[in-house]
Design a protein around this motif. Sequence first.
Motif, PDB file in Angstrom:
ATOM      1  N   UNK A 276       7.412   8.178  -6.590  1.00 54.64           N
ATOM      2  CA  UNK A 276       6.767   7.683  -7.925  1.00 54.64           C
ATOM      3  C   UNK A 276       7.065   8.736  -9.045  1.00 54.64           C
ATOM      4  N   UNK A 277       7.677   8.303 -10.189  1.00 53.92           N
ATOM      5  CA  UNK A 277       7.771   8.992 -11.411  1.00 53.92           C
ATOM      6  C   UNK A 277       6.952   8.326 -12.546  1.00 53.92           C
ATOM      7  N   UNK A 278       6.362   9.539 -12.892  1.00 52.92           N
ATOM      8  CA  UNK A 278       4.994   9.245 -13.939  1.00 52.92           C
ATOM      9  C   UNK A 278       4.268  10.522 -14.162  1.00 52.92           C
ATOM     10  N   UNK A 279       3.123  10.382 -14.829  1.00 52.23           N
ATOM     11  CA  UNK A 279       2.189  11.444 -15.360  1.00 52.23           C
ATOM     12  C   UNK A 279       0.914  11.523 -14.651  1.00 52.23           C
ATOM     13  N   UNK A 280       0.600  12.448 -13.988  1.00 54.74           N
ATOM     14  CA  UNK A 280      -0.798  12.233 -13.069  1.00 54.74           C
ATOM     15  C   UNK A 280      -1.881  12.250 -14.173  1.00 54.74           C
ATOM     16  N   UNK A 281      -2.833  11.395 -14.093  1.00 51.52           N
ATOM     17  CA  UNK A 281      -3.767  11.289 -14.937  1.00 51.52           C
ATOM     18  C   UNK A 281      -4.854  10.089 -14.285  1.00 51.52           C
ATOM     19  N   UNK A 282      -5.860   9.957 -14.925  1.00 55.48           N
ATOM     20  CA  UNK A 282      -7.006   9.180 -14.273  1.00 55.48           C
ATOM     21  C   UNK A 282      -6.230   7.705 -14.068  1.00 55.48           C
ATOM     22  N   UNK A 283      -5.545   7.212 -14.985  1.00 60.12           N
ATOM     23  CA  UNK A 283      -4.947   5.980 -14.733  1.00 60.12           C
ATOM     24  C   UNK A 283      -4.002   5.777 -13.583  1.00 60.12           C
ATOM     25  N   UNK A 284      -3.267   6.772 -13.441  1.00 59.28           N
ATOM     26  CA  UNK A 284      -2.222   6.780 -12.433  1.00 59.28           C
ATOM     27  C   UNK A 284      -3.027   6.996 -11.073  1.00 59.28           C
ATOM     28  N   UNK A 285      -3.926   7.564 -10.991  1.00 60.46           N
ATOM     29  CA  UNK A 285      -4.732   7.785  -9.771  1.00 60.46           C
ATOM     30  C   UNK A 285      -5.270   6.600  -9.362  1.00 60.46           C
ATOM     31  N   UNK A 286      -6.127   5.626 -10.481  1.00 60.53           N
ATOM     32  CA  UNK A 286      -6.849   4.562 -10.127  1.00 60.53           C
ATOM     33  C   UNK A 286      -5.755   3.704  -9.833  1.00 60.53           C
ATOM     34  N   UNK A 287      -4.470   3.423 -10.081  1.00 63.60           N
ATOM     35  CA  UNK A 287      -3.538   2.592  -9.690  1.00 63.60           C
ATOM     36  C   UNK A 287      -3.069   2.955  -8.136  1.00 63.60           C
ATOM     37  N   UNK A 288      -2.875   4.456  -7.854  1.00 64.28           N
ATOM     38  CA  UNK A 288      -2.104   4.428  -6.499  1.00 64.28           C
ATOM     39  C   UNK A 288      -2.872   4.640  -5.572  1.00 64.28           C
ATOM     40  N   UNK A 289      -4.237   5.195  -5.819  1.00 59.92           N
ATOM     41  CA  UNK A 289      -5.133   5.497  -4.941  1.00 59.92           C
ATOM     42  C   UNK A 289      -5.561   4.365  -3.858  1.00 59.92           C
ATOM     43  N   UNK A 290      -5.853   3.355  -4.379  1.00 62.04           N
ATOM     44  CA  UNK A 290      -6.047   1.904  -3.491  1.00 62.04           C
ATOM     45  C   UNK A 290      -4.575   1.763  -2.468  1.00 62.04           C
ATOM     46  N   UNK A 291      -3.653   1.801  -3.001  1.00 63.17           N
ATOM     47  CA  UNK A 291      -2.385   1.708  -2.200  1.00 63.17           C
ATOM     48  C   UNK A 291      -2.226   2.796  -0.979  1.00 63.17           C
ATOM     49  N   UNK A 292      -2.143   3.839  -1.444  1.00 60.83           N
ATOM     50  CA  UNK A 292      -2.408   5.187  -0.466  1.00 60.83           C
ATOM     51  C   UNK A 292      -3.401   4.837   0.528  1.00 60.83           C
ATOM     52  N   UNK A 293      -4.729   4.565   0.358  1.00 62.82           N
ATOM     53  CA  UNK A 293      -5.567   4.447   1.096  1.00 62.82           C
ATOM     54  C   UNK A 293      -5.538   3.194   2.119  1.00 62.82           C
ATOM     55  N   UNK A 294      -4.672   2.238   1.610  1.00 62.71           N
ATOM     56  CA  UNK A 294      -4.380   1.079   2.394  1.00 62.71           C
ATOM     57  C   UNK A 294      -3.474   1.170   3.474  1.00 62.71           C
ATOM     58  N   UNK A 295      -2.367   1.898   2.840  1.00 55.00           N
ATOM     59  CA  UNK A 295      -1.105   2.132   3.417  1.00 55.00           C
ATOM     60  C   UNK A 295      -0.790   3.435   4.290  1.00 55.00           C
ATOM     61  N   UNK A 296      -1.418   4.403   3.939  1.00 52.51           N
ATOM     62  CA  UNK A 296      -1.057   5.636   4.347  1.00 52.51           C
ATOM     63  C   UNK A 296      -1.311   5.783   6.034  1.00 52.51           C
ATOM     64  N   UNK A 297      -2.419   5.156   6.639  1.00 50.04           N
ATOM     65  CA  UNK A 297      -2.331   5.230   8.006  1.00 50.04           C
ATOM     66  C   UNK A 297      -1.419   4.316   8.650  1.00 50.04           C
ATOM     67  N   UNK A 298      -0.691   3.441   7.842  1.00 52.08           N
ATOM     68  CA  UNK A 298       0.352   2.642   8.672  1.00 52.08           C
ATOM     69  C   UNK A 298       1.702   3.202   8.582  1.00 52.08           C
ATOM     70  N   UNK A 299       2.005   4.455   7.787  1.00 48.90           N
ATOM     71  CA  UNK A 299       3.097   5.098   7.793  1.00 48.90           C
ATOM     72  C   UNK A 299       3.436   5.337   6.283  1.00 48.90           C
TER      73      UNK A 299
END
Length: 373
Positions: A276-299
Amino acid sequence: MRKYTFFLLIISSFMLFSCGKKTIIEGVVSNADSSKLVLENFNAGTPIALGEKSLDEDGKFRFNVPALDTTEIYNLVLDSSRIIRLVVKPEEKISIKTDKKTFGKNYAVSGSEESELLQEAEMRLATTRAELKKLRKQYTEAKNDDEREQISKSFDTKLSEHYEYLRHFVFDNAPSLVSYLALFQKIDAETFVFNDLNDDKYVRAVAQRMKTEYPNSPYLPLLIKELDRRTVQKQNARIAQMVEVAKNSFPDLNLKNAEGKERSLKNVNAKYVLLWFGVLNEASKNHLLPIYTKYHNRGLEIYFVDENPNEQVWRQAVEDLNTPWINVRDNGLASKIYNVNKLPANYILEVEGTIEGKDLFNAYLPEKLEKLL
């Protein structure tokens, strides 16, 4: 003493008279009654009007140009549209003969060696354009593939012939302004004759000669700017090619995290990496955290390349937001290697080496991850 003073007066008068000599641009434009003719100084691409003539039945005109210190480029502009371009040296008396209907396309010029050279190149271009236009028409009217193939070959031959002509013309006349103008010839409104990525060598050759012989020329910065543009274009093409090749083996990145430790993209412990190329802030965290939470344990792992130009602000964001994925900062090359033109941008990478997706957003990203994981 009086003889000496008299001699100085004669010399001074002669110098004053010589310095006052003007360049003359005159001629005839047939069938141009009531037309308006304007003389412009090209002024390195920002034209300045120097004079204007309303033509009568005989079409005669004459412009007296103030004394020049160096060679200049001038435009004769008829009715605000058609142009004859001239390369003018100090004290030249230039004569133009043309017709309103063919103004800028077919004209005779004398009294200026460089303007005559420029006319040669312009007329050669006009002839090539006309021949290519004719071939395009023939192609659309061709009855079978064999005819179209033959016409295509003729088209390519005409292009190659003009390219070779112009290549020699530029080298033979560098670093004159005639050579400078030839570099920017266009086959059509969008396509330069020197359109290939490797044609930057012609711009470089003229720029180097001009830098040596005319270091104060106002056209030198424009050449350097054009060379920079072509250099960036060439680099971007190489990077794009690298990324295309990288579909079978994506380029590695070794970027530092907030603690100063290098993190290798290829050594990430996961099945797939969301680069991911971007700027780390509240918006990017809120966007990516659900994706990370759902798919991290799946690889899935996220490798977040931060593009914030302020390193201290980035470090503070990493500390405050405490995101669970890998946070690194661009070293100025990562986004170029992956041909990132806007933010955010992303790639889905399979750790064995393939690129599985690019710039997937909204529903497309989880949809792709569901298929992969």
